[in-house]
Enzyme design. Structure first.
Site, PDB file in Angstrom:
ATOM      1  N   LYS A 135       0.852  -1.195  -0.047  1.00 28.28           N
ATOM      2  CA  LYS A 135      -0.057  -0.122   0.109  1.00 28.28           C
ATOM      3  C   LYS A 135       0.927   1.257   0.009  1.00 28.28           C
ATOM      4  O   LYS A 135       0.460   2.354  -0.514  1.00 28.28           O
ATOM      5  CB  LYS A 135      -1.061  -0.238   1.017  1.00 28.28           C
ATOM      6  CG  LYS A 135      -2.126  -1.048   1.223  1.00 28.28           C
ATOM      7  CD  LYS A 135      -3.211  -0.615   2.019  1.00 28.28           C
ATOM      8  CE  LYS A 135      -4.717  -1.306   1.729  1.00 28.28           C
ATOM      9  NZ  LYS A 135      -4.730  -2.783   1.975  1.00 28.28           N
ATOM     10  N   LYS A 223      -4.744 -11.084  -6.779  1.00 26.84           N
ATOM     11  CA  LYS A 223      -5.754 -11.168  -5.949  1.00 26.84           C
ATOM     12  C   LYS A 223      -6.794  -9.924  -6.573  1.00 26.84           C
ATOM     13  O   LYS A 223      -6.442  -8.887  -6.998  1.00 26.84           O
ATOM     14  CB  LYS A 223      -5.796 -10.820  -4.479  1.00 26.84           C
ATOM     15  CG  LYS A 223      -5.869  -9.501  -3.949  1.00 26.84           C
ATOM     16  CD  LYS A 223      -6.167  -9.473  -2.380  1.00 26.84           C
ATOM     17  CE  LYS A 223      -6.390  -7.886  -2.020  1.00 26.84           C
ATOM     18  NZ  LYS A 223      -6.986  -7.563  -0.782  1.00 26.84           N
ATOM     19  N   LYS A 226     -10.646  -4.029  -5.040  1.00 22.42           N
ATOM     20  CA  LYS A 226     -11.608  -2.902  -5.593  1.00 22.42           C
ATOM     21  C   LYS A 226     -10.574  -1.807  -6.192  1.00 22.42           C
ATOM     22  O   LYS A 226     -11.295  -1.154  -6.989  1.00 22.42           O
ATOM     23  CB  LYS A 226     -11.922  -2.318  -4.051  1.00 22.42           C
ATOM     24  CG  LYS A 226     -12.553  -3.375  -3.261  1.00 22.42           C
ATOM     25  CD  LYS A 226     -13.007  -2.597  -1.707  1.00 22.42           C
ATOM     26  CE  LYS A 226     -12.411  -3.476  -0.533  1.00 22.42           C
ATOM     27  NZ  LYS A 226     -12.929  -2.702   0.590  1.00 22.42           N
TER      28      LYS A 226
HETATM   29  P1  TYM Z   1     -10.438  -5.455   3.556  1.00 29.00           P
HETATM   30  O1  TYM Z   1     -11.399  -4.437   3.866  1.00 29.00           O
HETATM   31  O2  TYM Z   1      -9.480  -5.035   2.744  1.00 29.00           O
HETATM   32  O3  TYM Z   1     -11.223  -6.658   3.141  1.00 29.00           O
HETATM   33  C1  TYM Z   1     -12.149  -7.340   3.698  1.00 29.00           C
HETATM   34  C2  TYM Z   1     -12.047  -8.877   3.738  1.00 29.00           C
HETATM   35  O4  TYM Z   1     -11.947  -9.468   2.354  1.00 29.00           O
HETATM   36  C3  TYM Z   1     -11.059 -10.170   2.122  1.00 29.00           C
HETATM   37  N1  TYM Z   1     -10.478 -10.030   0.621  1.00 29.00           N
HETATM   38  C4  TYM Z   1     -10.328 -11.259  -0.050  1.00 29.00           C
HETATM   39  N2  TYM Z   1     -10.613 -12.437  -0.062  1.00 29.00           N
HETATM   40  C5  TYM Z   1     -10.470 -13.221  -0.890  1.00 29.00           C
HETATM   41  N3  TYM Z   1     -10.279 -13.020  -2.072  1.00 29.00           N
HETATM   42  C6  TYM Z   1     -10.089 -11.729  -2.429  1.00 29.00           C
HETATM   43  N4  TYM Z   1      -9.660 -11.143  -3.789  1.00 29.00           N
HETATM   44  C7  TYM Z   1     -10.013 -10.504  -1.435  1.00 29.00           C
HETATM   45  N5  TYM Z   1      -9.924  -9.219  -1.196  1.00 29.00           N
HETATM   46  C8  TYM Z   1     -10.288  -8.936   0.089  1.00 29.00           C
HETATM   47  C9  TYM Z   1      -9.792  -9.800   2.945  1.00 29.00           C
HETATM   48  O5  TYM Z   1      -8.874 -10.736   3.204  1.00 29.00           O
HETATM   49  C10 TYM Z   1     -10.499  -9.208   4.333  1.00 29.00           C
HETATM   50  O6  TYM Z   1     -10.773 -10.325   5.142  1.00 29.00           O
HETATM   51  N6  TYM Z   1      -7.706  -4.743   7.700  1.00 29.00           N
HETATM   52  C11 TYM Z   1      -8.883  -5.497   7.270  1.00 29.00           C
HETATM   53  C12 TYM Z   1     -10.181  -5.188   7.913  1.00 29.00           C
HETATM   54  C13 TYM Z   1     -10.150  -5.178   9.315  1.00 29.00           C
HETATM   55  C14 TYM Z   1     -10.347  -6.187  10.112  1.00 29.00           C
HETATM   56  C15 TYM Z   1     -10.019  -5.946  11.453  1.00 29.00           C
HETATM   57  C16 TYM Z   1     -10.651  -7.760   9.802  1.00 29.00           C
HETATM   58  C17 TYM Z   1      -9.683  -4.118  10.174  1.00 29.00           C
HETATM   59  N7  TYM Z   1      -9.723  -4.844  11.568  1.00 29.00           N
HETATM   60  C18 TYM Z   1     -10.267  -6.986  12.459  1.00 29.00           C
HETATM   61  C19 TYM Z   1     -10.767  -8.267  10.724  1.00 29.00           C
HETATM   62  C20 TYM Z   1     -10.573  -8.255  12.091  1.00 29.00           C
HETATM   63  C21 TYM Z   1      -8.973  -5.016   5.641  1.00 29.00           C
HETATM   64  O7  TYM Z   1      -8.320  -4.031   5.348  1.00 29.00           O
HETATM   65  O8  TYM Z   1      -9.937  -5.687   5.105  1.00 29.00           O
END
Ligand code: TYM
Length: 356
Positions: A135, A223, A226
């Site tokens: 990032k 992957k 968005k």
């Molecule tokens: P975020 O919002 O980037 O993504 C949310 C969840 O989606 C999963 N993900 C995917 N899984 C499979 N294939 C993909 N292409 C794909 N893209 C995204 C991510 O692994 C994630 O599980 N830091 C986290 C949010 C967060 C969080 C937490 C999660 C903040 N605090 C505490 C769990 C517990 C994040 O940025 O996810």
């Protein structure tokens, strides 16, 4: 009645919090409309897990809105948050008294614990986070939030003593960091934090043998994300079903000319097999057996396109039925619960560190 934040203490815990019950917790940022990758990799497994376990676990589902602002937000964050929560209901989340829905920024204890953990984590371990490297893109001009993001995530998890944290593969390193921070604090101050289970165990608990990383349709080594600019590389949950079907039909495959599940040599084809298995909730192995050796990639694409467009039509119809008021009510209850539980843990930590 809501208890004002300043007057909360360890005595204000709500009766509905049962300390003997374990917690499953997860969050998805609300920066924009979600992709099929988020849906299949995070949302759907979480919803299935929640429905299966909400009689015997606390289920915490929150919007990490403070994590959202580390990067640009598409549109109005408030609207995105409400839409993000509707996604869970549209994906089939069943609500009962053990399911708690809240916004991170409405529970100030997250930020406070984050600061305390900042003083526990090292620059070295935080700099090693792959998400940070990706990032920040090596730019010193990247904001500090991008660097600090896994520590806030650790606070999100540790405040609620969550043992299970369903997430995609890209977040595994953050769970390991959370475990290390929790163990370091416990080693110094006694058993304050519940250490979440290791990622290998998390995967077993989630019973997902696939789908943790849905790939970019045009560039399947990466992957699905968005933030990727090319529209045909990703399926968004608000894509018209026929548009999504076209994107699948134009997905990058390979020149082997024979279907085989192998993420290294045939990532595009393997990605389609995975999507097909997850959407229809059938074991990946069954889908692989059905298609193995098939030489007409177009047939596989047609089948996956049909599965994706059917799934989107159903999902979008359910989204339209959920009102904003329904979400507001869930948030009011969930945030009261979350503040109470989080403040008890925060106070324990503050006392250990000599802050109270
Ligand atoms: P975020 O919002 O980037 O993504 C949310 C969840 O989606 C999963 N993900 C995917 N899984 C499979 N294939 C993909 N292409 C794909 N893209 C995204 C991510 O692994 C994630 O599980 N830091 C986290 C949010 C967060 C969080 C937490 C999660 C903040 N605090 C505490 C769990 C517990 C994040 O940025 O996810």
């Amino acid at each position: 009645m809501r208890i004002p934040y300043s007057s909360r203490s360890d005595k204000t815990i709500l009766v509905c919090y049962n300390e003997n019950m374990k917690t499953i917790l997860t969050g998805i940022r609300a920066n924009s409309i979600l992709t099929l990758g988020n849906y299949l990799g995070a949302l759907l497994p979480m919803v299935r897990l929640a429905n299966e376990h909400s009689k015997d676990y606390h289920i915490n589902i929150f919007v990490p809105d403070l994590h959202s602002i580390i990067s640009d937000v598409d549109g109005d964050l408030q609207k995105n948050i409400i839409r993000g929560l509707k996604y869970y209901l549209a994906a089939g989340l069943e609500i009962n008294e053990n399911v708690h829905i809240y916004r991170q920024s409405h529970v100030p204890a997250h930020s406070e614990l984050c600061w305390i953990l900042d003083c526990v984590a090292t620059m070295g371990e935080t700099s090693r986070m792959i998400q940070y490297k990706e990032k920040s893109n090596g730019q010193e001009s990247c904001n500090v939030g991008i660097f600090n993001y896994p520590i806030l995530m650790a606070a999100d998890i540790l405040l609620y003593s969550a043992e299970y944290v369903p997430i995609g593969e890209d977040q595994f390193q953050h769970i390991e960091l959370t475990r290390n921070l929790a163990m370091r604090v416990n080693h110094k101050y006694g058993e304050i934090f519940t250490v979440p289970v290791a990622t290998a165990e998390q995967v077993k608990f989630m019973e997902v043998d696939n789908g943790l990383r849905i790939r970019d349709l045009l560039n399947p080594e990466k992957k699905m994300s968005k933030s990727t600019k090319a529209e045909n590389s990703k399926i968004m949950l608000d894509d018209a079903p026929e548009v999504a079907a076209k994107k699948i039909m134009s997905a990058t495959t390979d020149s082997f000319g024979k279907v085989k599940y192998d993420m290294w040599s045939q990532p595009g084809i393997s990605n389609l097999l995975q999507i097909e298995a997850l959407i229809n909730d059938v074991p990946l192995q069954d889908v692989i057996s059905t298609w193995a050796g098939e030489t007409r990639y177009g047939d596989l694409k047609k089948k996956v396109a049909e599965s994706v467009s059917t799934m989107l039509s159903t999902f979008q119809a359910k989204m339209a039925e959920i009102s904003d008021e329904q979400i507001s009510k869930l948030l009011e209850e969930g945030e009261e619960y979350a503040n109470n539980v989080a403040n008890v843990k925060l106070l324990e930590v503050q006392k250990a560190f000599g802050l109270r």
